[in-house]
Design an enzyme around this catalytic site. Structure first.
Site, PDB file in Angstrom:
ATOM      1  N   HIS A  61       0.633  -1.249  -0.016  1.00 47.88           N
ATOM      2  CA  HIS A  61       0.500  -0.110   0.013  1.00 47.88           C
ATOM      3  C   HIS A  61       0.913   1.305   0.070  1.00 47.88           C
ATOM      4  CE1 HIS A  61      -3.703  -2.414   1.385  1.00 47.88           C
ATOM      5  NE2 HIS A  61      -3.738  -2.491   0.515  1.00 47.88           N
ATOM      6  N   GLU A  63       0.897   3.767   2.264  1.00 44.43           N
ATOM      7  CA  GLU A  63       1.787   3.858   3.312  1.00 44.43           C
ATOM      8  C   GLU A  63       3.211   3.058   3.697  1.00 44.43           C
ATOM      9  OE1 GLU A  63      -0.878   2.912   2.841  1.00 44.43           O
ATOM     10  OE2 GLU A  63      -2.525   3.676   4.409  1.00 44.43           O
ATOM     11  N   CYS A  86      -5.754   1.481   5.674  1.00 39.80           N
ATOM     12  CA  CYS A  86      -5.779  -0.649   6.775  1.00 39.80           C
ATOM     13  C   CYS A  86      -5.822  -0.922   7.761  1.00 39.80           C
ATOM     14  CB  CYS A  86      -5.793  -1.503   5.544  1.00 39.80           C
ATOM     15  SG  CYS A  86      -4.510  -1.545   5.226  1.00 39.80           S
ATOM     16  N   CYS A  95      -1.696  -0.793   7.375  1.00 40.06           N
ATOM     17  CA  CYS A  95      -0.746   0.014   6.964  1.00 40.06           C
ATOM     18  C   CYS A  95      -1.475   0.412   8.362  1.00 40.06           C
ATOM     19  CB  CYS A  95      -1.571   1.003   6.217  1.00 40.06           C
ATOM     20  SG  CYS A  95      -0.762   0.390   4.602  1.00 40.06           S
TER      21      CYS A  95
HETATM   22  C1  AOF Z   1      -4.251   1.563   2.847  1.00 42.78           C
HETATM   23  N1  AOF Z   1      -3.652   2.167   1.390  1.00 42.78           N
HETATM   24  O1  AOF Z   1      -2.823   2.562  -0.550  1.00 42.78           O
HETATM   25  C2  AOF Z   1      -4.718   1.153  -0.433  1.00 42.78           C
HETATM   26  C3  AOF Z   1      -5.292   0.251   1.016  1.00 42.78           C
HETATM   27  O2  AOF Z   1      -6.020  -7.007  -0.229  1.00 42.78           O
HETATM   28  P1  AOF Z   1      -5.374  -6.016   0.056  1.00 42.78           P
HETATM   29  O3  AOF Z   1      -4.141  -6.222   1.386  1.00 42.78           O
HETATM   30  O4  AOF Z   1      -4.432  -4.445  -0.896  1.00 42.78           O
HETATM   31  O5  AOF Z   1      -6.055  -4.251   0.752  1.00 42.78           O
HETATM   32  C4  AOF Z   1      -7.268  -3.582  -0.270  1.00 42.78           C
HETATM   33  C5  AOF Z   1      -7.888  -3.183   0.587  1.00 42.78           C
HETATM   34  O6  AOF Z   1      -7.066  -2.337   1.272  1.00 42.78           O
HETATM   35  C6  AOF Z   1      -8.681  -2.712  -0.238  1.00 42.78           C
HETATM   36  O7  AOF Z   1     -10.316  -3.122  -0.542  1.00 42.78           O
HETATM   37  C7  AOF Z   1      -9.041  -0.474   0.908  1.00 42.78           C
HETATM   38  O8  AOF Z   1      -9.930  -0.981   1.480  1.00 42.78           O
HETATM   39  C8  AOF Z   1      -7.753  -0.778   1.478  1.00 42.78           C
HETATM   40  N2  AOF Z   1      -7.016  -0.035   0.252  1.00 42.78           N
HETATM   41  N3  AOF Z   1      -5.683   1.299   1.928  1.00 42.78           N
HETATM   42  O9  AOF Z   1      -4.260   1.472   3.690  1.00 42.78           O
HETATM   43  C9  AOF Z   1      -3.507   2.062   0.099  1.00 42.78           C
HETATM   44  N4  AOF Z   1      -4.992   0.685  -1.655  1.00 42.78           N
HETATM   45 ZN    ZN Z   2      -3.255  -0.521   3.684  1.00 42.57          ZN
END
Ligand code: AOF
Ligand code: ZN
Length: 359
Positions: A61, A63, A86, A95
């Site tokens: 992600h 972060e 997340c 994160c």
């Molecule tokens: C963040 N930073 O850059 C993004 C987030 O399967 P994963 O681990 O990639 O998790 C996907 C979920 O994480 C996505 O549905 C959304 O809720 C969150 N995305 N969160 O802190 C990020 N791309």
């Molecule tokens: Zn995340």
């Protein structure tokens, strides 16, 4: 615009850094579905010491990249993120834990994550760890960045945009405005934002190359071809088809594929059915779909009716060209609904006018 470590510090408000997050998040435009686009900036003593964005689902992600970029300088710094960090183990670890481990002092969040697995637990986890958290900075901008992701999270359905070009006297046209399909043109940029584009088979044999974005590094949308009416559909030579194609046909039509085109998926529906097409997109992790209407729109008739009746359309993009007629007058007879668009914007593009609005 950004001030890197070592350069002189300039006093900026929180909105400035969230706008920067959105700017870098967009570097991954078209590549992140079903995940959102997210950008993160680490700021210490008025200087940006780390930046990162989420490049693609399955990869770390925003972060994580920003913290890596900042290294030890993240300690006691402020992290700006366009989306709530997340707090779950998905394809990647939470994160929140990475931010806590890096000992950031404060986190500024553009918008909370509508994903029910996250839904404010990211914010509360950070606060529980003694980190100051502010939410809702440049929120509208952050929501616009991920309008498709948000819609898909809240409704379970892909975000659908209708796009077409009109003459000044209201005919649906085959053509687009001059140069809009070239690199930097609005249509080329639009295509890279969409996971799939739905077109009538009438468009394909002559004109399909305009369905690919000319932006450098663009991920091309899946081409969904609707083939209706009796007869047979012959696809152009596969070498001319630049991106992945899937054909939805009704039972009346025979789709003829050459040996080299056998990889193209074909789905036979008992009737043209938008719900079935959107289900298919959802299963493939596609978040947004553009319906591209052109002069001969017979194949869209049922789809438009279904879309309006069942509220499956979210956005409309209309290009008005400075020409009279020569298109299809009948096109909108099935769109007779007295509905007002929301958040309408308009701009001139060369000699055309581009309107965007939401249903
Ligand atoms: C963040 N930073 O850059 C993004 C987030 O399967 P994963 O681990 O990639 O998790 C996907 C979920 O994480 C996505 O549905 C959304 O809720 C969150 N995305 N969160 O802190 C990020 N791309
Ligand atoms: Zn995340």
């Amino acid at each position: 615009v950004n001030v890197r470590c070592g350069e002189s510090a300039v006093e900026h408000d929180d909105g400035f850094y969230i706008r920067r997050c959105v700017e870098i998040a967009r570097k991954a435009v078209g590549h992140t579905s079903p995940n959102p686009m997210v950008g993160c900036v680490i700021v210490k003593d008025g200087k940006i010491v780390g930046e990162g964005f989420h490049p693609k689902a399955g990869q770390p992600h925003a972060e994580v990249f920003a913290l890596r970029d900042a290294g030890d300088l993240a300690e006691n710094a402020t992290a700006f993120v366009s989306l709530e960090p997340c707090n779950h183990y998905g394809r990647t670890p939470p994160c929140t834990e990475a931010l806590i481990k890096a000992k950031v002092k404060k986190v500024v969040v553009g918008m909370v994550d509508p994903n029910p697995i996250v839904a404010s637990t990211g914010v509360s986890r950070l606060r529980d760890a003694g980190i100051e958290v502010i939410t809702g900075v440049e929120e509208e901008l952050c929501r616009k960045l991920n309008e498709a992701y948000i819609h898909q999270m809240l409704t379970g359905k892909p975000f659908v945009t209708l796009r077409y070009s009109l003459s000044v006297d209201g005919d649906l046209l085959d053509q687009l405005g001059a140069e809009v399909t070239e690199s930097g043109g609005y249509y080329s940029k639009l295509l890279q934002e969409y996971d799939a584009v739905v077109v009538s088979s009438f468009l394909l044999p002559t004109n399909h190359s305009i369905l690919s974005s000319k932006e450098p590094g663009a991920k091309q949308p899946l081409q969904i071809v609707l083939a209706k009416s009796s007869g047979s559909l012959l696809l152009p030579a596969v070498t001319e088809i630049s991106s992945k194609t899937i054909i939805f046909s009704d039972e009346e039509i025979v789709v003829e594929l050459e040996a080299s085109q056998r990889g193209i998926e074909t789905v036979v529906l008992d009737r043209m059915n938008l719900t079935a097409i959107l289900e298919h997109c959802k299963r493939q992790g596609l978040c947004n779909v553009m319906l591209e209407l052109r002069g001969n729109s017979a194949e869209f008739e049922e789809i438009l009716q279904e879309g309006f009746e069942q509220n499956l359309f979210q956005k409309v993009i209309v290009e008005v060209l400075p020409i009279l007629g020569a298109g299809c007058k009948e096109a909108f007879k099935y769109m007779q609904q007295n509905r007002r668009l929301k958040n309408l914007t308009s701009k001139t593009l060369g000699k055309s006018i581009l309107l965007e609005g939401y249903f």
